[in-house]
Design a protein around this motif. Structure first.
Motif, PDB file in Angstrom:
ATOM      1  N   LYS A   1       8.938   1.416  -3.763  1.00 10.59           N
ATOM      2  CA  LYS A   1      10.124   1.863  -4.502  1.00 10.59           C
ATOM      3  C   LYS A   1      11.415   1.282  -3.914  1.00 10.59           C
ATOM      4  CE  LYS A   1       8.133   6.036  -6.360  1.00 10.59           C
ATOM      5  NZ  LYS A   1       8.141   7.499  -6.430  1.00 10.59           N
ATOM      6  N   ARG A   2      11.404   0.935  -2.636  1.00  8.57           N
ATOM      7  CA  ARG A   2      12.580   0.334  -1.991  1.00  8.57           C
ATOM      8  C   ARG A   2      12.603  -1.191  -2.138  1.00  8.57           C
ATOM      9  NH1 ARG A   2      10.637   2.493   2.836  1.00  8.57           N
ATOM     10  NH2 ARG A   2      11.325   0.610   3.877  1.00  8.57           N
ATOM     11  N   LEU A   3      11.552  -1.740  -2.713  1.00 10.49           N
ATOM     12  CA  LEU A   3      11.423  -3.182  -2.832  1.00 10.49           C
ATOM     13  C   LEU A   3      12.250  -3.701  -4.001  1.00 10.49           C
ATOM     14  CD1 LEU A   3       9.797  -5.339  -1.316  1.00 10.49           C
ATOM     15  CD2 LEU A   3       8.021  -5.083  -3.024  1.00 10.49           C
TER      16      LEU A   3
ATOM     17  N   VAL B   1      10.888  -2.524 -11.941  1.00  2.35           N
ATOM     18  CA  VAL B   1       9.476  -2.231 -11.680  1.00  2.35           C
ATOM     19  C   VAL B   1       9.133  -0.901 -12.315  1.00  2.35           C
ATOM     20  CG1 VAL B   1       7.744  -1.856  -9.904  1.00  2.35           C
ATOM     21  CG2 VAL B   1       9.565  -3.523  -9.518  1.00  2.35           C
ATOM     22  N   GLN B   2       8.056  -0.881 -13.083  1.00  7.37           N
ATOM     23  CA  GLN B   2       7.583   0.340 -13.718  1.00  7.37           C
ATOM     24  C   GLN B   2       6.502   0.937 -12.838  1.00  7.37           C
ATOM     25  OE1 GLN B   2       5.627  -0.365 -17.429  1.00  7.37           O
ATOM     26  NE2 GLN B   2       5.446   1.802 -17.924  1.00  7.37           N
ATOM     27  N   PHE B   3       6.683   2.182 -12.393  1.00 14.91           N
ATOM     28  CA  PHE B   3       5.714   2.864 -11.544  1.00 14.91           C
ATOM     29  C   PHE B   3       4.805   3.700 -12.416  1.00 14.91           C
ATOM     30  CE2 PHE B   3       7.002   1.724  -7.339  1.00 14.91           C
ATOM     31  CZ  PHE B   3       8.295   1.279  -7.548  1.00 14.91           C
ATOM     32  N   VAL B   4       3.506   3.461 -12.316  1.00 11.49           N
ATOM     33  CA  VAL B   4       2.518   4.140 -13.132  1.00 11.49           C
ATOM     34  C   VAL B   4       1.767   5.172 -12.318  1.00 11.49           C
ATOM     35  CG1 VAL B   4       0.529   3.801 -14.623  1.00 11.49           C
ATOM     36  CG2 VAL B   4       2.274   2.038 -14.470  1.00 11.49           C
TER      37      VAL B   4
ATOM     38  N   SER C   1       0.801  -1.225   0.000  1.00 19.17           N
ATOM     39  CA  SER C   1       0.000   0.000   0.000  1.00 19.17           C
ATOM     40  C   SER C   1       0.835   1.277   0.000  1.00 19.17           C
ATOM     41  CB  SER C   1      -0.961   0.000   1.186  1.00 19.17           C
ATOM     42  OG  SER C   1      -0.228  -0.120   2.388  1.00 19.17           O
ATOM     43  N   ASP C   2       2.038   1.233   0.550  1.00 13.54           N
ATOM     44  CA  ASP C   2       2.889   2.423   0.648  1.00 13.54           C
ATOM     45  C   ASP C   2       3.792   2.535  -0.585  1.00 13.54           C
ATOM     46  OD1 ASP C   2       4.536   4.508   1.356  1.00 13.54           O
ATOM     47  OD2 ASP C   2       5.398   3.521   3.117  1.00 13.54           O
ATOM     48  N   PRO C   3       3.575   3.544  -1.459  1.00 12.84           N
ATOM     49  CA  PRO C   3       4.394   3.682  -2.668  1.00 12.84           C
ATOM     50  C   PRO C   3       5.879   3.871  -2.385  1.00 12.84           C
ATOM     51  CG  PRO C   3       2.451   5.078  -2.809  1.00 12.84           C
ATOM     52  CD  PRO C   3       2.502   4.530  -1.408  1.00 12.84           C
TER      53      PRO C   3
END
Length: 129
Positions: A64-66, A126-129, A58-60
């Motif tokens: 991003k750190r994943l 990972v692509q963040f949309v 749930s936490d963007p």
């Protein structure tokens, strides 16, 4: 042998469940990746050609750190600033390099093409949309 009045055979097998639970707890890797809990909620589905894994993050900023890595039979998730990891076992071997990963609306979705032989882990962007 213990007798259980509620069992038709008269044998009380409740200790077996506890024994199996203890053995699994000792042998399976710990997955205390997500803030000290048991890990992220995961949903795995399959089609004829693909395996899809949804990881609920749930936490963007945490997403991003994943770091996401794929092998033929499992996905490995780890946070870049922690020493913990979570492994997701896949029911069918996949081609790790075919993995597409997209994070959107609190869900990290991984799609991998099925295959027949095992391969090494691959780093997944990972692509963040």
């Amino acid at each position: 042998m213990k007798r259980n009045p509620r069992s038709s055979s008269g044998f009380d097998a409740s200790w077996v469940e506890q024994y199996v639970h203890n053995i699994l707890k000792q042998t399976l890797p710990k997955s205390d990746l997500h803030a000290g809990s048991k890990g992220y909620d995961v949903e795995t589905t399959e089609t004829r050609q693909h395996v899809t894994v949804k990881v609920y993050v749930s936490d963007p900023s945490e997403a991003k750190r994943l770091q996401v890595e794929a092998a033929a039979t499992q996905i490995r998730l780890s946070l870049k600033d922690r020493d913990a990891e979570q492994r997701i076992q896949l029911l069918h071997p996949v081609i790790p390099s075919s993995c597409r990963a997209v994070y959107k609306d609190g869900v990290l979705q991984l799609q991998l093409r099925k295959q027949e032989k095992e391969e090494l882990f691959y780093n997944i962007n990972v692509q963040f949309v």
